[in-house]
Design an enzyme around this catalytic site. Structure first.
Site, PDB file in Angstrom:
ATOM      1  CB  CYS A   1      -0.960  -0.004   1.190  1.00  0.00           C
ATOM      2  SG  CYS A   1      -0.148  -0.056   2.809  1.00  0.00           S
TER       3      CYS A   1
ATOM      4  CD  GLU B   1      -3.324  -1.246  -1.440  1.00  0.00           C
ATOM      5  OE1 GLU B   1      -2.842  -2.380  -1.457  1.00  0.00           O
ATOM      6  OE2 GLU B   1      -3.712  -0.675  -0.407  1.00  0.00           O
TER       7      GLU B   1
END
Length: 360
Positions: free
Chosen positions: A318, A352
């Site tokens: 992330c 991401e």
């Protein structure tokens, strides 16, 4: 919201792709697979403070670093259609009922792709039987579950979770998502992430080690690709949800232990023994792949060294900046053979990424 610009979405996504390519260029990464987000109604959860103005409470959000200047909201296009449907109905309910309105200061929504919804109402006062009666009537009217929270109180009307469903390679998995526990906010992009990870892992005859497994989001589909999985997670709430999800989906080749990645490293290195590993024979596993989905800080150096032991490292990140830092540590022994960008957070700089590394 001012940042929502569907017309500019493609350009912003192109900029993210360029940024990811630049971060991965030192590691000779191939071009990333790119998975777009819906332009609107992509967030399955939302949280609002309430702001009193003109004698009424309104949904409000604040710019980062500014808790004094509210942005009053009637609709929230980034949130799911179900959240947008519920927002005015809930507001009308508290405006019409002093019991629901009195000292209400925050509202949280959690929804699913199928329209299931859980609403949490947070108060600066004790909740009594009058509140429970009003909440029961409201939950029935809206077709939702409700949770009332105040200091030392948590009253549940209906269920304290929702159940999301994701289809991976033709099989549908159900996921219990408890109130307050981490879940991927963009469900449609999460589906892309699960299918991509399932594809690049491939069908294998050995075992998988998974760190940071959460509620079993990736565990369920990846378990169908390997002989056995040893999965670790430190959060008790997430562990409980993962165990439920494994049972509910009849996935029986996973052993889940409540350990942090750092603790598992110590166990595998023989530095410490853990009672939570009683009955687990680490030596019996033939790990071919390690799967990691770490927090924004990435893997600590010790955990990064641990992953080096494995022929294959499947990494969901992330924070591509910390991903790049981890790749720099692994680059002498492993090479990036697949990568992907998942636009989990459109209209923001966040993204991401996924990489598959194999031993050189």
């Amino acid at each position: 919201m001012s940042g929502l610009n569907p017309a500019g979405y493609a350009q912003q996504l192109d900029e993210k792709v360029a940024r990811l390519k630049a971060l991965l260029a030192p590691f000779d990464a191939p071009a990333p697979d790119v998975f777009e987000s819906p332009r609107e109604h992509y967030r399955m959860r939302a949280e609002f403070r309430l702001w009193r103005e003109g004698g009424q409470r309104h949904y409000a959000m604040f710019s980062p670093g500014d808790k004094r200047t509210p942005i009053l909201i009637e609709q929230f296009p980034v949130a799911s259609a179900r959240i947008n449907e519920l927002m005015p109905q809930l507001k009308a309910a508290w405006q019409a009922d002093e019991v629901l309105d009195h000292k209400l200061f925050q509202v949280e929504f959690l929804t699913t792709l199928t329209g299931e919804a859980l609403i949490t109402l947070c108060y600066h006062r004790p909740l009594d039987t009058r509140w429970e009666q009003a909440a029961h009537a409201l939950a029935a009217r809206l077709g939702v579950s409700l949770i009332g929270r105040s200091r030392g109180q948590r009253l549940v009307i209906g269920q304290d979770h929702v159940t999301e469903r994701m289809t991976v390679a033709g099989r549908t998995f159900s996921y219990r998502q408890p109130e307050g526990a981490f879940t991927q906010p963009n469900a449609q992009v999460c589906g892309h992430m699960l299918n991509w990870a399932h594809e690049v892992l491939g069908q294998r005859e050995d075992d998988l080690l998974e760190l940071y497994c959460g509620n079993g989001n990736f565990t369920l589909p990846l378990a169908t690709r390997v002989r056995r999985v040893l999965a670790t997670e430190i959060s008790k709430t997430s562990v409980a949800a993962a165990l439920h999800n494994l049972a509910d989906n009849a996935v029986d080749n996973v052993t889940l232990v409540r350990l942090s990645a750092e603790e598992l490293t110590q166990a595998l290195n023989g530095v410490r023994e853990f009672r939570r590993l009683q009955g687990v024979d680490l030596a019996a596993y033939a790990f071919g792949t390690v799967f990691v989905d770490p927090p924004r800080a990435g893997m600590d150096p010790q955990t990064c060294e641990l992953t080096r032991r494995f022929d294959n490292i499947l990494y969901i990140s992330c924070n591509p900046e910390t991903l790049a830092a981890n790749l720099a540590q692994l680059n002498d022994t492993h090479q990036v053979v697949r990568c992907a960008l998942f636009d989990q957070f459109p209209y923001t700089h966040h993204m991401e990424a996924g990489v598959l590394l194999t031993r050189r």
